[in-house]
Design a protein around this motif. Structure first.
Motif, mmCIF file in Angstrom:
data_model
loop_
_atom_site.group_PDB
_atom_site.id
_atom_site.type_symbol
_atom_site.label_atom_id
_atom_site.label_comp_id
_atom_site.label_asym_id
_atom_site.label_seq_id
_atom_site.Cartn_x
_atom_site.Cartn_y
_atom_site.Cartn_z
ATOM 1 N N CYS A 35 0.799 -1.125 -0.215
ATOM 2 C CA CYS A 35 -0.205 -0.096 -0.526
ATOM 3 C C CYS A 35 0.817 0.775 0.310
ATOM 4 O O CYS A 35 0.545 2.315 -0.410
ATOM 5 N N GLN A 36 1.745 1.308 0.684
ATOM 6 C CA GLN A 36 3.020 2.179 1.148
ATOM 7 C C GLN A 36 3.262 2.368 -0.657
ATOM 8 O O GLN A 36 4.141 3.260 -0.646
ATOM 9 N N LEU A 37 4.291 1.607 -1.084
ATOM 10 C CA LEU A 37 4.692 1.285 -2.354
ATOM 11 C C LEU A 37 3.194 2.004 -3.663
ATOM 12 O O LEU A 37 3.715 3.092 -4.012
ATOM 13 N N SER A 38 2.084 1.717 -3.204
ATOM 14 C CA SER A 38 0.740 2.267 -4.528
ATOM 15 C C SER A 38 0.364 3.465 -3.828
ATOM 16 O O SER A 38 0.163 4.322 -5.714
ATOM 17 N N ASP A 39 0.844 3.918 -3.321
ATOM 18 C CA ASP A 39 0.904 5.494 -3.000
ATOM 19 C C ASP A 39 1.942 6.432 -3.156
ATOM 20 O O ASP A 39 1.867 7.242 -2.684
ATOM 21 N N SER A 40 2.660 5.314 -3.663
ATOM 22 C CA SER A 40 4.103 6.672 -3.699
ATOM 23 C C SER A 40 4.907 6.517 -2.406
ATOM 24 O O SER A 40 5.351 7.968 -2.146
ATOM 25 N N LYS A 41 4.056 6.529 -1.934
ATOM 26 C CA LYS A 41 4.997 7.187 -0.052
ATOM 27 C C LYS A 41 6.239 6.338 0.039
ATOM 28 O O LYS A 41 6.668 6.526 1.295
ATOM 29 N N LEU A 42 6.168 5.691 -0.659
ATOM 30 C CA LEU A 42 8.042 4.573 -0.272
ATOM 31 C C LEU A 42 8.249 4.405 -1.558
ATOM 32 O O LEU A 42 7.447 3.922 -2.471
ATOM 33 N N SER A 43 9.687 3.857 -2.203
ATOM 34 C CA SER A 43 10.368 3.677 -3.394
ATOM 35 C C SER A 43 10.921 2.260 -3.062
ATOM 36 O O SER A 43 11.430 2.186 -1.506
ATOM 37 N N GLY A 44 11.272 1.290 -3.867
ATOM 38 C CA GLY A 44 11.356 0.138 -4.129
ATOM 39 C C GLY A 44 13.364 0.349 -5.531
ATOM 40 O O GLY A 44 12.573 0.838 -5.436
ATOM 41 N N ILE A 45 13.679 -0.773 -5.053
ATOM 42 C CA ILE A 45 14.474 -1.585 -5.583
ATOM 43 C C ILE A 45 15.070 -2.952 -5.418
ATOM 44 O O ILE A 45 14.343 -3.397 -4.827
ATOM 45 N N VAL A 46 14.863 -3.303 -6.945
ATOM 46 C CA VAL A 46 13.959 -5.386 -6.812
ATOM 47 C C VAL A 46 15.485 -5.132 -8.343
ATOM 48 O O VAL A 46 16.360 -4.470 -8.660
ATOM 49 N N PRO A 47 15.379 -6.598 -8.244
ATOM 50 C CA PRO A 47 16.338 -7.444 -9.052
ATOM 51 C C PRO A 47 16.163 -6.935 -10.335
ATOM 52 O O PRO A 47 14.949 -6.888 -10.432
ATOM 53 N N ALA A 48 16.772 -7.332 -11.178
ATOM 54 C CA ALA A 48 16.925 -7.023 -12.981
ATOM 55 C C ALA A 48 15.263 -8.283 -13.199
ATOM 56 O O ALA A 48 14.911 -8.373 -13.868
ATOM 57 N N HIS A 49 15.815 -9.661 -12.409
ATOM 58 C CA HIS A 49 14.575 -10.488 -12.691
ATOM 59 C C HIS A 49 13.012 -10.506 -12.191
ATOM 60 O O HIS A 49 12.220 -11.139 -12.143
ATOM 61 N N PHE A 50 13.164 -9.260 -11.155
ATOM 62 C CA PHE A 50 11.834 -9.760 -10.462
ATOM 63 C C PHE A 50 10.599 -8.982 -11.458
ATOM 64 O O PHE A 50 9.615 -9.840 -10.809
ATOM 65 N N TYR A 51 10.203 -8.759 -12.856
ATOM 66 C CA TYR A 51 9.186 -8.847 -13.603
ATOM 67 C C TYR A 51 8.719 -9.960 -13.878
ATOM 68 O O TYR A 51 7.843 -10.247 -14.219
ATOM 69 N N LEU A 52 10.005 -10.108 -14.469
ATOM 70 C CA LEU A 52 9.729 -11.680 -14.890
ATOM 71 C C LEU A 52 9.313 -13.060 -13.867
ATOM 72 O O LEU A 52 8.360 -13.536 -13.947
ATOM 73 N N GLU A 53 10.133 -13.223 -12.754
ATOM 74 C CA GLU A 53 9.897 -13.222 -11.511
ATOM 75 C C GLU A 53 7.974 -13.052 -11.025
ATOM 76 O O GLU A 53 7.076 -14.226 -10.883
ATOM 77 N N CYS A 54 7.664 -12.196 -11.176
ATOM 78 C CA CYS A 54 6.254 -12.202 -10.856
ATOM 79 C C CYS A 54 5.416 -12.564 -11.728
ATOM 80 O O CYS A 54 3.811 -13.117 -11.699
ATOM 81 N N LYS A 55 5.789 -12.504 -13.343
ATOM 82 C CA LYS A 55 5.142 -12.517 -14.164
ATOM 83 C C LYS A 55 4.600 -13.767 -14.137
ATOM 84 O O LYS A 55 3.633 -14.639 -14.194
ATOM 85 N N ASN A 56 6.331 -14.672 -13.695
ATOM 86 C CA ASN A 56 5.984 -16.462 -13.904
ATOM 87 C C ASN A 56 4.655 -16.819 -12.432
ATOM 88 O O ASN A 56 3.838 -17.664 -13.035
ATOM 89 N N VAL A 57 5.187 -16.306 -11.378
ATOM 90 C CA VAL A 57 4.023 -16.258 -10.561
ATOM 91 C C VAL A 57 2.642 -15.806 -10.808
ATOM 92 O O VAL A 57 1.679 -17.172 -10.401
ATOM 93 N N LEU A 58 2.086 -14.653 -11.390
ATOM 94 C CA LEU A 58 0.418 -14.566 -11.748
ATOM 95 C C LEU A 58 0.423 -15.844 -13.052
ATOM 96 O O LEU A 58 -0.641 -16.325 -12.669
ATOM 97 N N LEU A 59 1.462 -15.978 -13.461
ATOM 98 C CA LEU A 59 0.914 -16.764 -14.890
ATOM 99 C C LEU A 59 0.713 -18.295 -13.766
ATOM 100 O O LEU A 59 -0.657 -18.890 -13.862
ATOM 101 N N MET A 60 1.626 -19.083 -13.055
ATOM 102 C CA MET A 60 1.109 -20.256 -11.930
ATOM 103 C C MET A 60 -0.328 -19.762 -11.458
ATOM 104 O O MET A 60 -1.133 -21.215 -11.579
ATOM 105 N N ALA A 61 -0.623 -19.090 -10.476
ATOM 106 C CA ALA A 61 -2.372 -18.387 -10.456
ATOM 107 C C ALA A 61 -3.109 -18.415 -11.342
ATOM 108 O O ALA A 61 -4.125 -19.434 -10.890
ATOM 109 N N HIS A 62 -2.548 -18.489 -12.597
ATOM 110 C CA HIS A 62 -4.002 -18.140 -13.408
ATOM 111 C C HIS A 62 -3.789 -19.645 -14.001
ATOM 112 O O HIS A 62 -5.062 -19.957 -13.549
#
Length: 93
Positions: A27-54
């Motif tokens: 929620c803090q990230l969504s509201d831009s009250k907090l920012s983050g740093i992610v590893p380069a593979h972050f978006y691929l990993e998220c897409k894979n988790v969501l694909l598996m959930a689907h």
């Protein structure tokens, strides 16, 4: 700024994996009250988790697409050097 990984974001958005701390950070990230740093593979990993959930029928295609859009709009800086083999061997960092 906070270091974020896929499991934290998934625990914050997937209804059957929710965690209070992860949800608060999300929620803090969504509201831009907090920012983050992610590893380069972050978006691929998220897409894979969501694909598996689907594929396991935990989410439908519309929710999958909505989550991809939400994640892509979060205030993240990508840590590209983390994927370099030379970075692994450099003990000065």
């Amino acid at each position: 700024m906070i270091v974020v990984d896929c499991s934290l974001i998934m625990a914050g958005i997937l209804t059957d994996e929710q965690d209070q701390v992860a949800e608060k950070i999300f929620c803090q990230l969504s509201d831009s009250k907090l920012s983050g740093i992610v590893p380069a593979h972050f978006y691929l990993e998220c897409k894979n988790v969501l694909l598996m959930a689907h594929n396991k029928k935990r989410i439908n295609k519309k929710i999958w697409q909505d989550y991809l859009e939400i994640i892509s709009e979060l205030p993240f800086e990508v840590d590209y050097p983390s994927v370099e083999l030379s970075y692994f061997w450099d003990v000065s960092q």
